[in-house]
Write a protein that holds these residues in place. Structure first.
Motif, PDB file in Angstrom:
ATOM      1  N   LEU A  69      43.486  13.835  35.972  1.00  0.00           N
ATOM      2  CA  LEU A  69      44.122  12.709  35.285  1.00  0.00           C
ATOM      3  C   LEU A  69      43.246  11.562  35.256  1.00  0.00           C
ATOM      4  O   LEU A  69      42.473  11.093  36.160  1.00  0.00           O
ATOM      5  N   ILE A  70      43.105  10.822  33.912  1.00  0.00           N
ATOM      6  CA  ILE A  70      42.643   9.569  33.906  1.00  0.00           C
ATOM      7  C   ILE A  70      43.414   8.462  34.111  1.00  0.00           C
ATOM      8  O   ILE A  70      44.519   8.282  33.094  1.00  0.00           O
ATOM      9  N   GLY A  71      43.476   7.467  34.713  1.00  0.00           N
ATOM     10  CA  GLY A  71      44.415   6.321  34.729  1.00  0.00           C
ATOM     11  C   GLY A  71      43.633   5.113  33.784  1.00  0.00           C
ATOM     12  O   GLY A  71      42.423   5.034  34.079  1.00  0.00           O
ATOM     13  N   LEU A  72      44.251   4.489  33.306  1.00  0.00           N
ATOM     14  CA  LEU A  72      43.830   3.375  32.452  1.00  0.00           C
ATOM     15  C   LEU A  72      44.650   1.939  32.583  1.00  0.00           C
ATOM     16  O   LEU A  72      46.158   2.018  32.778  1.00  0.00           O
ATOM     17  N   LYS A 118      37.199  16.779  32.687  1.00  0.00           N
ATOM     18  CA  LYS A 118      38.054  18.029  32.312  1.00  0.00           C
ATOM     19  C   LYS A 118      39.578  17.625  32.475  1.00  0.00           C
ATOM     20  O   LYS A 118      40.408  18.277  33.065  1.00  0.00           O
ATOM     21  N   ALA A 119      39.865  16.210  32.158  1.00  0.00           N
ATOM     22  CA  ALA A 119      41.116  15.889  32.569  1.00  0.00           C
ATOM     23  C   ALA A 119      42.326  16.462  31.533  1.00  0.00           C
ATOM     24  O   ALA A 119      41.905  16.680  30.504  1.00  0.00           O
ATOM     25  N   VAL A 120      43.369  16.366  32.214  1.00  0.00           N
ATOM     26  CA  VAL A 120      44.576  17.046  31.220  1.00  0.00           C
ATOM     27  C   VAL A 120      45.429  15.920  30.552  1.00  0.00           C
ATOM     28  O   VAL A 120      46.208  16.480  29.692  1.00  0.00           O
ATOM     29  N   ALA A 121      45.409  14.888  31.167  1.00  0.00           N
ATOM     30  CA  ALA A 121      46.481  13.946  30.759  1.00  0.00           C
ATOM     31  C   ALA A 121      45.490  12.250  31.120  1.00  0.00           C
ATOM     32  O   ALA A 121      44.911  12.441  31.950  1.00  0.00           O
TER      33      ALA A 121
END
Length: 174
Positions: A26-29, A74-77
């Motif tokens: 996951l990528i946090g923003l 390869k983040a899914v969300a």
């Protein structure tokens, strides 16, 4: 699961959680007006790690950089901090964040979970001050640390939600 031909959803994390695959980075923003703090979680979603601070330019350039970072991992969300007012209402910043999320979801093709980010920057600021980080260094890293703080809260939520959803174990299985 999310249908492959459906537009990427933008939902509160509680609503998105059941649609996410069990594993996947996951990528946090942390979306600011001048910068975007970026953090990443490993595929097992155990640890949030700071990545970088993206200087805001134009939407397309910002989005392309975030997508490149997601592709590398390869983040899914994405998990996007939603800046709610202290009373839980949404002001202009939250509305701007939702607009960014809708446009970004279309471009990235990945779902976006919205996560309450109230006091995240303040908590990170206190932690950096306690760690005796200079004012100049704090300014350079606060957004990426806020993204990790947001992502860490989301990861804890996802772990707790998975534990609640799991069937109870018998004493023989424990």
């Amino acid at each position: 699961m999310i249908a492959p031909d459906a537009p990427a959803p933008v939902l509160p994390l509680a609503e998105l959680a059941p649609l996410l695959p069990a594993r996947g980075a996951l990528i946090g923003l942390d979306l600011g007006t001048k910068t975007i703090g970026v953090a990443s979680a490993d595929p097992d979603r155990m640890l949030a790690t700071i990545i970088e601070t993206v200087k805001r330019a134009k939407f397309t350039a910002d989005a392309e950089r975030l997508i490149a970072l997601a592709n590398e991992r390869k983040a899914v969300a994405f998990i996007l901090g939603l800046p709610l007012n202290m009373d839980g209402s949404e002001g202009p910043r939250a509305q701007a964040t939702r607009a960014f999320a809708r446009n970004f979801a279309r471009m990235s093709g990945r779902p976006i979970g919205l996560w309450d980010e109230r006091l995240s920057t303040a908590a990170v600021e206190r932690a950096l001050v306690a760690a005796d980080v200079s004012r100049g260094k704090r300014a350079a890293v606060i957004d990426q640390h806020a993204a990790a703080f947001i992502l860490d809260g989301a990861l804890n939520f996802l772990r707790n939600a998975a534990a609640r959803a799991a069937p109870p174990q018998s004493e023989d299985e424990a």
